[in-house]
Structures are given as C-alpha cells and as structure tokens.
Design an enzyme around this catalytic site. Structure first.
Site, PDB file in Angstrom:
ATOM      1  N   HIS A 534       0.861  -1.187   0.000  1.00 39.14           N
ATOM      2  CA  HIS A 534       0.000   0.000   0.000  1.00 39.14           C
ATOM      3  C   HIS A 534       0.891   1.229   0.000  1.00 39.14           C
ATOM      4  CE1 HIS A 534      -2.985   2.843   0.760  1.00 39.14           C
ATOM      5  NE2 HIS A 534      -2.740   3.000   2.048  1.00 39.14           N
ATOM      6  N   SER A 798     -35.423 -28.963  11.379  1.00 38.47           N
ATOM      7  CA  SER A 798     -34.227 -29.721  11.738  1.00 38.47           C
ATOM      8  C   SER A 798     -34.182 -29.890  13.249  1.00 38.47           C
ATOM      9  CB  SER A 798     -32.965 -29.011  11.240  1.00 38.47           C
ATOM     10  OG  SER A 798     -32.906 -27.680  11.728  1.00 38.47           O
TER      11      SER A 798
END
Length: 1114
Positions: A534, A798
């Site tokens: 950077h 479930s």
C-alpha cells in the site's frame, strides 16, 4: 398508481425494472395533423452527417448506491455541446447524483474518460467533461442547442445508443410540448416543475441523453424516457440546459485538467406545481375575474394555470401553501408557465418573493424566502459496513414527504441489513441518542466498539407514523473498511474519502463489557492492517465492496431487496487471560482457575431461578421424556454471511437452523449443526438457547470437509451463572447404530424456540446420498449414508433423533440441492435426513482430547483442532446384481455379501477431485472391492481405513486398493489427502471481484486449468470494474498481463504492481474449460485491492490493503 411501462431510457434503469408509478394521463393524446414537410432526404443526410460524429456512447458505472440510484453499470448516450471546453450533455440519471466512473466512445471507436461536472438537482440533465485533445482521428463539431425551434408537428430524429446499438437513428414528430413530467418511480428519481415534449419515436434502453435534432442538425430537445405501451418518447426542453451551459462556459475558456467548479444558481420553495386547464382551476374556485385577467396577461393560446400539487415538510412553502392553491402572480408578474416561474426563483436565491394565490376562491398573498436548491442536495455520504447513509435529498424528501436533511439509508449494507433496516429508511435514534443529522450518527458510531449491540429506531415512508426498533450489531470482524466519509469534488469529478472519525476515539472503557464477572474483550473498529504494497500517502483509500452478486452473465444492475435476507448477528465475547506462554497460548491451569470466577448470586435467589427454568420443561403439556431431556440441549441458529466474503459458493446470505449442544463446560461450549445452516467459516453466528432466554454469538471452529455437519463454539460465561447451569450438553449414543424398524423421537425447535417432537420409525438407516452439482459449485454432501424416517415435520424442520431416554442417536439435518427444470432453469431446494452421531462423536473426542492439529483460539485458549484424512474420491453404491452384469466375479460378490448382507452393494468411483492424490489413479466407473485386502461395502469402511493410516507410524499415507476395472482386478496404491476443518481462510478483492483458491466443490468437478490452476472468482460487486467489463463469477483467472496466477500469493504479487487507471489484460478459463481474454481498467480510487485473512491466533478475520491509490503519482 403508476404505469409500470413508463421508464427512464438508459440500459441500467430499464433493466433494473424501475417498477414505476406514473399516473395515467386523463387527457386524450391526439397527434396533430402534420404540415407540409419541407425537409428533403438530402437535408436530413447532411444534418445527420454533421450530428452523428458528435454523438457518443457513454459507459457509466455507479460505484456506490446514492440517493435515488443503485450501484451498477449501464450504457447511455451523450453528445458534444462545447468542443473547445470538452462538454458533453446527457441526462441526470446518467451522470448520477453519486460517485460515477464513465468513458465515452465516439463513432470511430476512440474512447476517452469523462468526468461529471454538473447534474441538475431537479431536471433530468447533466454534463460530463472530457479532454478534446485526446480525440486524434475524428473530425466532428459540437451540436448547437436550439430550444426555440421545438414546435408541434416538427419532424425530428433521435440519434443515439438505442437498445445497445452503437448508432441508432429513430424518426418521429413532436406531438406535444406541454406533457406533464413523467413519473417513473415512487421511491426513485422523478422530474417535476417542467413540461416535457412527447413524440411517437419508440426509444428504448440506452437512448437516454440522445439529442433530438431537426433537419438543420440542431438539438431541439433531450431524450429522457419512454412509455413502451404506447411507443411514446419523452423529451426534456432545453431552456434550462442552455442556461446551465452558459454558466459552465463562463467558468473556463478551454478544457483544463482540473475543471473549475461553477456554482449555478438554483432556487426552490420545496413545492411542486402541476399545469391544470382553466376548466379544472374553475372547479378549484378560481374567480372568473382572475381567469379573465390571467388570459389577457398570458401569451396567446394559454390554456391553464399552475396549481400546487405538494409541499415538502420543513421547506419555505410549508404551512404557507397548500395543495390546490392556484398561482396567480410572482413578484407582481402573471405566471402560468414553469419556465417563467423557475427563472424568477433562480434569479432570487436567498431573497424573499411575493406569491399571490387563490385558495378556494379566496385571494391570498404570501412572502417566502427562496432557498438554494444545492443546499438540500447532498454532496457527501457515510459508508459503514457496506452501507451508504447520507442526508435526505430534496428528490426523496418530495417522494416520501419527509424533511430534507434527515439521516437516510440509501443502501443498508451488511450491519444494517442484519438488523432488518431496509433501503429508504430514516434513522431517528441510535444507541439511545436522537439522530437528526448525519453528524449525530457519526458521533454515536465513533463511541462504539466492535461487537457492540445497540438499539436503533427508524421510520420508513411505507409506514411513516410508527417507529420500528431493531438491534444493530457492530461488525466484530473486519469484513469492511472502517467508516468513511465521501465528499463530492466537482473540480475532479471524484468523491474523496477520509476517515469518518479519529481512530483513538475507539479505545474507550465502554468497549470492555463485564459478563459473568469476567472482562469481555472487544476489538477497535479501525484495526486495519496496511501492507507494504500500500503506497498511498493519503487516507482516502479504504473503500467498501459494494453489493455482491453471484450473477455470471449480465451487466444489468439489480436492486438487492435487502437483499435476500435479514437479521442481527453478533460478536463473540472473549475473556482476557493474563498467563500466556511464549507462543501466545493460554496456560490451561490458569484458564481453569480464571474460569471458576463467577458473579456471586445469593443461593436462595439462584436456586429459585434454577428451579423456575428447570421446571419449565417438565411442565410442558404432554411432553415426552425424550423431549424433556433434549430441550435444554437445543439451540436455534441465525447465520449471516457478509457480502464481502461470499466464499465457497455459498448460495445465500441468511440461514436458520437447529443445533444440539454436544459439549458444555466452564471453558467452552460446542454445538453441532448441519452445513446448510453454517455453510462457511466467514459468517456471523447468533445462538438462541431453548433452555434459557438469551442470545449470544458463536464462532465456527470446525467444518467437516465431506460430511454435512459443523461445530460452533460459544463462551459459557456469556450465559451468566444461571444460564450456564440450566444449559447442558446432550448425551450422545453412537452405538448401537440405528436399524430399520427402530423407533426414534424427532425433536427440534420452532422459530419461537418451542420444542416440538414426534415419534417416528426408521425406514432406512443407510440411504446413500446422490446430490448433483449446482450451477454455482457449492458444498454438497458426498460419500454419506443418512437415515430415512416414515414421518417428519417437513423439509424446513431440523433437530435431533433420540431414543426414548433422550440420548442423541443422529442429527436431523438440512441438505441443500438444486432441482433442474429443462436445460436452463433450476431452483434451490432443501431436504432433511438423519446424520448418524458416531461421525460427530469421533471428531468431538479428538477436540476434547487435544488431538494433533492446527491451533485455534477458542474463548481465549488456543486449542488444537483435528485434521481429517480423506480419500478425495466421490463414490456411489451399485447393487451387486448390476455389478455382476459388469463382469464382477462370483467370488467377490460372495465376499461382499458375507461382509454386509444388508446392503448388498459395491462402491463405484464417480470422479476424483481435481488436484487430489487420487487424481489420475482412479477412473470413473472403477469398483472399489477391498482396502488392504479387506472387503469394503460402505463409505464408513473407507473412512475407517483412512483413520487407521493416522495411527500407523510406518506408512506412506496411501491405501492399498483392490479395484475392478473393465473386467480386470487391479491393485493400486492410492494417496490420501489431509484437510483441516476451517475451510477457506483467505480471499482477495480485486477490482470488485472476490477471488479465492479453488474450493472443494469446484475441484469436485474434476477439472482445474492447466495453467497452474489459477485463482477462482467466487463473486463480484455491483458498480465495480469487473461489473463494467464483464469479469463475472464462476471462472478462473489464470494470467494477468501475461503473468501466471496459480495461487493467491502469485495473484497478490501481480496485482500489487498494477497502477490506478491502468488497463489490464486478464486471461480466464470458465468451468467448462473455455478460455477467454478480456481487458479491464483498474480503479483504485473506489476499488482498492485488499485481502481478508482469518487469523487463528486471534480468531478474527483481518482486512489488509494490498494496493490503493498513490495520489502523488496520479
């Protein structure tokens, strides 16, 4: 209601389906008879030869959602109106009110970048600028503007990019000059306080901004929208365009690199007028004397007057003017036309004007201050967690009837989306503080730490009279860049970013919460890591990821309907421990001592509370023993996946499901759940317990690479002393295995956390799954046997399967598949089956015993997580009767039947995973007969053989397979692979594409590119360079500028060298093996290159900038 077929003209808006809301015309639209056509074909040929070179195709990309516009890419049209200064005229909805990146392509295919220099706050026109010196090979002249030439019956041509055609010429005749401004959408951009022209030219998407020319080559109007039901086109008159252009021309005599920002005076009373005929004004109470005066004082042929239609609350006209007021005079002048009214307003900005109106036959005079229209048009926004928030614009305030300047959610992003805050919401209160300005919101956010959960109140225009309250969870992981403020800079045509607040204000004592007597550490919001790559010397680099999509073949934008899913997700609380070893791991003795510290509760009170919660289950009406035993172990999951890391082909951003606690101690709790609920590790997980009313965060610690289950950890101290005592782990019963005809209890939770159970019978305990690949490769259960029941609660329920004593024998888990209809249509589908508990129990034992594996921080303690050795081969069973037909000998059939008289099957190879040890050794159709000379008949036999390799010290990690191939019996040594249980832990966002190494579902296709395998594009973001240039998901990037990118490290090194604005050549390979080469222009200003990496030492996903703009070299 509006006409859904009335729309803006550009491709983006047309394709986004601007479901609209235009009121039907009540008048009869009759084209007037045409006069004699004096223009010859030769005249039109000469005019078009002069005009066409100055008409260009605009390729625009809205980099962020803002105000009335969503992020996306589109085509449109513009034309040169000042060659010397490089000024292009087009529509406002093309220039966009927010950040935009655009290129213009001339008719000879020369392309130049263009920058926005002005967009009108109300009317549908705007200007781009370009460098005229960049056009080297084309002779062209600017198109003159002649608004005075427009007349009914005028023959015109619309020249532009209609329906994606680079040059399209449509003929028509102007039929009306006084059409009401079209109303496109109730919550989007609409023009008002102006007339439009109408012609039956039938323009379509892409023609926005096209010049409407006469036979002399002059632009008499600007194409803006259309109504496809009647093939009508709507043109904007040019009088206000000419005025704005003159102001721009005064600012500069020629093109300059940095455009001189010019202030164009625009005045408003925040009111909307409509032109009504005299017949209707009389019905509204207009006096006959007033009508006579107006008719004499207006131009010949005047047919009506301006009538007030709406007033924006809080504006200059609020509480002074009312709908139905008929406008008579402005500053003593009779005003019956929009143009004259706007001229008076624009010339008197900041001054008082006097309006004479009639209200129900009564004459009134009011003095109002003319407001600067630009002051209520936002020029900055806050970007936080992928969301865009800014002051409410005049456009939307008029649509919604709210005050201008309120805090408006243009795009909720991830943090607000989880909390179910929709687009167009107005934030009224946050963290207990009233919010009236954007600065108030920024101040509140600056005081929050990562993981904080705070209330938010908002209102929406659909339910404006009631506030809605939600709970917002600040991102604990670094899914997005820290909050940024973007400010428009018209001199450069860019929006510049800076941090929304100083980083040191985040390290507050309020960031540490005490839970159960232990400090819970939170992470500062701006814990951003900057890498060497950077090179920016500015803070304006960290930008968000926009909106992610899995679409692969469309350049059209799609509004994300918040977008598929919602809800809260939270932060995992980690206790601060003092005694660390040299490698950073916590000493176990120290942890045990610390974890025993609890908030003291008087015994009588604590016992009473415990009895209340423990008795609640027992008192449940008609509850079975199994239900009462298992309910304290059940947990409801709510899972959110950030759009910035839609990895591994995950097909949704929001999941619900039920899990079961399989381990619970003072130090750690573990919950087992299916992978259709917790699909990937880069998720935010919230757990709600059936035994105790609390919601806490969880962290994904293990995802089985093959089987359909995952482990999620939670901190028991977060439950408090009462909750930790009531919640308990289920008793697991791996043996004996379930058999056909066994009775079981199916127990689960409803969405209201109520336990539900029923008694069922096992119909098949070893059903082999066969789930096909989805269009977008994602996890699918393979090499698994599951349990079928005779009855259940449907495909969305479930839970667990237990015996009559509540001991868990299987997880009743959800599986994802894709149903295909025909060749091009598919639909996601889910079903539920039982997952035997023995596989889960084996991995759990390794975690508890500390088996060899990579360390992972869980609740402040580094724990080894098990590795899984697997044979990366997809298998399927074949009946022995069919195997005999393929030539399998009677001896082997007898051996297999003797080994397993119930299944009577042999396993066959469906395919090997690309890049696996078994690749190129096993072939499709091979029958696996034995391992180490021991017959194998089921998947479990192969798993046991793989696990046996880990226990042997003298082995080469290979299995001795006996296979049957094309009539021959062959012995092979086949290597196995070792996989961890965390999945993908790294991804790179480059130019808006989310790139990762090829995950297992992709490798299961059996193909990787020959060019070093490449990196896989998992998803992409709306409004990004890859959206603009078509680098969509479901392909590998194998080369960038001729350099191979076999893995993420190589890809990061290559992209680190690319500069802002550089055109990049990318070679890709589709999933079907088809290669492709494309180019795209890198945009580091709005889309820096960054990576997201999971750090097991902190259990945090960290974001690191790889490359951003170096402003010193731009």
């Amino acid at each position: 209601m509006g006409d859904p077929l009335e729309r803006l003209g550009s491709d983006a808006e047309a394709s986004m389906g601007l479901e609209s809301s235009m009121k039907d015309d009540l008048c009869m639209e009759i084209d007037p008879p045409l006069g004699e056509n004096v223009a010859t074909a030769e005249d039109w040929r000469k005019a078009l030869n002069k005009v066409v070179p100055a008409v260009l195709v605009l390729r625009t990309t809205a980099c962020r959602a803002f105000d009335t516009e969503a992020a996306g890419a589109s085509y449109a049209t513009g034309f040169v109106v000042d060659k010397r200064r490089g000024i292009i005229l087009t529509n406002r909805h093309v220039v966009k009110p927010g950040p935009v990146v655009a290129e213009a392509m001339f008719v000879n295919r020369e392309e130049v970048p263009v920058y926005p220099i002005y967009r009108d706050p109300v009317h549908d026109f705007g200007f781009f600028c370009y460098d005229p010196g960049a056009i080297q090979f084309l002779n062209y002249e600017e198109i003159p503007l002649a608004p005075e030439a427009a007349s009914v019956g005028l023959e015109i041509r619309v020249v532009g990019n209609d329906s994606g055609e680079k040059v399209s010429i449509l003929a028509g005749t102007i039929a009306r000059l006084d059409r009401d401004a079209p109303h496109y959408k109730k919550d989007g951009y609409n023009d008002f306080n102006t007339f439009y022209m109408q012609a039956a030219s039938g323009t379509k998407g892409g023609s926005s901004g096209s010049p409407v020319i006469d036979c002399q080559g002059r632009a008499v109007a600007l194409n803006a929208g259309s109504k496809s039901s009647s093939a009508s086109a709507f043109f904007l008159p040019l009088e206000r365009v000419v005025r704005a252009l003159k102001f721009l021309q005064k600012g500069s005599d020629a093109y300059v690199n940095k455009w001189q920002a010019v202030s164009i005076p625009r005045g408003t009373l925040q009111v909307t007028f409509l032109h009504k005929g005299f017949d209707e004004t009389r019905r509204l109470g207009l006096q006959s004397e007033t009508e006579q005066m107006v008719r004499h004082g207006s131009h010949e042929g005047e047919t009506g007057m301006l009538v007030l239609d709406s007033v924006v609350p809080g504006g200059p006209g609020y509480k002074h003017l009312e709908p139905g007021d008929v406008l008579i005079h402005v500053n003593g002048e009779v005003v019956t036309q929009f143009l004259k009214m706007e001229t008076l307003l624009d010339d008197n900005v900041g001054k008082h004007i006097e309006l004479q109106i009639e209200r129900g036959g009564t004459s009134l005079t009011v003095s109002l201050l003319v407001q600067n229209l630009h002051s209520i048009t936002p020029g900055y926004f806050l970007e936080v967690s992928g969301g865009v928030i800014h002051p409410l614009s005049y456009q939307q305030a008029r649509n919604f009837r709210f005050h201008c300047g309120l805090v408006y959610v243009a795009e909720p992003g991830y943090m607000l989306f989880k909390a179910r805050v929709p687009r167009h919401a107005i934030i009224k209160k946050f963290s207990g503080e009233e919010i009236s300005r954007l600065e108030d919101l920024i101040s509140v956010i600056s005081k929050l730490s990562r993981g904080a959960r705070v209330p938010l109140e908002y209102i929406s225009y659909t339910d404006r009279h009631r506030r809605k309250s939600v709970l917002v969870t600040v991102d604990r992981h670094e899914w997005y860049a820290p909050p940024q403020i973007y400010t428009r800079d018209d001199s450069r045509g860019l929006w510049n970013a800076k941090p929304a607040f100083q980083t040191d204000c985040l390290f507050l004592s309020s960031g540490v919460n005490v839970v159960g007597g232990l400090a819970s550490q939170t992470v500062p919001l701006t814990n951003e890591v900057i890498s060497i790559g950077h090179i920016s010397q500015d803070n304006n680099q960290e930008l968000i990821d926009g909106i992610t999509s899995m679409e692969t073949n469309s350049e059209v934008t799609s509004e994300e309907a918040p977008h598929q899913n919602q809800s809260d997700a939270g932060t995992k609380k980690r206790r601060v421990q003092g005694n660390l070893s040299t490698d950073g791991s916590v000493v176990a003795d120290s942890l045990n001592e610390t974890s025993e510290a609890k908030v003291e509760i008087p015994n009588t009170i604590q016992d009473s509370v415990l009895m209340d919660y423990q008795g609640a289950t027992a008192a449940a009406a008609n509850a079975s023993i199994a239900e009462r035993m298992i309910e304290p172990t059940l947990v409801m999951f709510e899972v959110h996946v950030p759009p910035s890391c839609m990895l591994d082909g995950v097909h949704s951003q929001h999941f619900f499901g039920t899990g079961v606690i399989i381990y619970h101690s003072q130090d750690m709790g573990l919950v087992a759940v299916d992978k259709n609920t917790v699909a990937i590790a880069s998720s935010d997980v919230m757990l709600s317990f059936a035994a105790f009313p609390i919601e806490i965060p969880g962290e994904v610690v293990f995802l089985h690479p093959v089987h359909n289950y995952a482990f999620v950890a939670y901190d028991p101290s977060s439950l408090g002393p009462v909750g930790a005592s009531v919640v308990r782990a289920a008793q697991l019963l791996p043996e004996p295995a379930l058999r056909r005809g066994d009775s079981v209890y199916l127990v689960g939770l409803s969405r209201s956390l109520q336990a539900t159970s029923r008694k069922s019978v096992v119909t098949n305990p070893c059903t082999a799954l066969n789930i096909g690949s989805a269009d977008c490769p994602r996890y699918r259960a393979t090499n698994m046997e599951v349990i079928d029941l005779d009855t259940d609660f449907g495909s969305t329920f479930s839970g667990v399967l237990t015996d009559e004593h509540g001991r868990v024998q299987a997880i009743w888990g959800s599986f994802s598949t894709q149903l295909k209809f025909g060749s091009n249509t598919s639909e996601d589908h889910q079903f539920v089956r039982g997952i035997p508990i023995y596989a889960i129990s084996e991995v759990l034992d390794k975690i508890i015993s500390g088996a060899k594996g990579p360390l992972l921080l869980i609740n402040g303690v580094k724990r080894p997580m098990p590795l899984v050795r697997i044979l990366e081969v997809e298998l399927y069973p074949t009946l022995l009767s069919k195997a005999r037909s393929f030539g399998l000998s009677d001896g082997w059939i007898q051996s297999l039947v003797k080994k397993d008289p119930f299944r009577r099957q042999v396993l066959r190879v469906k395919g090997c995973l690309a890049g696996s040890q078994a690749e190129n050794l096993l072939e499709q159709g091979d029958m696996v007969l034995a391992i180490n000379k021991e017959p194998v008949t089921c998947f479990h036999d192969i798993e046991n053989a793989c696990q046996a390799l880990d226990k042997c010290f003298n082995n080469d990690e290979k299995l001795n397979l006996t296979i049957f191939r094309q009539g021959c019996e062959i012995d092979l040594l086949v290597g196995t692979d070792v996989r961890d249980g965390i999945g993908t832990t790294r991804a790179i966002n480059w130019c808006g594409s989310i790139v990762q190494d090829s995950h297992q579902a992709v490798r299961a296709l059996g193909f990787l590119p020959e060019e070093g395998h490449g990196v896989y594009v998992a998803s992409w973001c709306h409004g990004s360079p890859v959206h603009r240039y078509g680098l969509y998901a479901l392909q590998w990037i194998v080369e960038v500028n001729g350099k191979q990118t076999p893995n993420l490290d190589a890809f990061a090194n290559v992209t680190k060298e690319l500069e802002h604005g550089e055109f990049v050549r990318v070679r890709t390979v589709y999933l079907n093996g088809k290669p492709r080469v494309l180019t795209l222009k890198q945009d580091l200003h709005y889309w820096p290159t960054w990576e997201l990496v999971f750090d097991p030492d902190t259990a945090i996903w960290h974001r690191k900038i790889i490359k951003a703009v170096n402003y010193s070299s731009v």
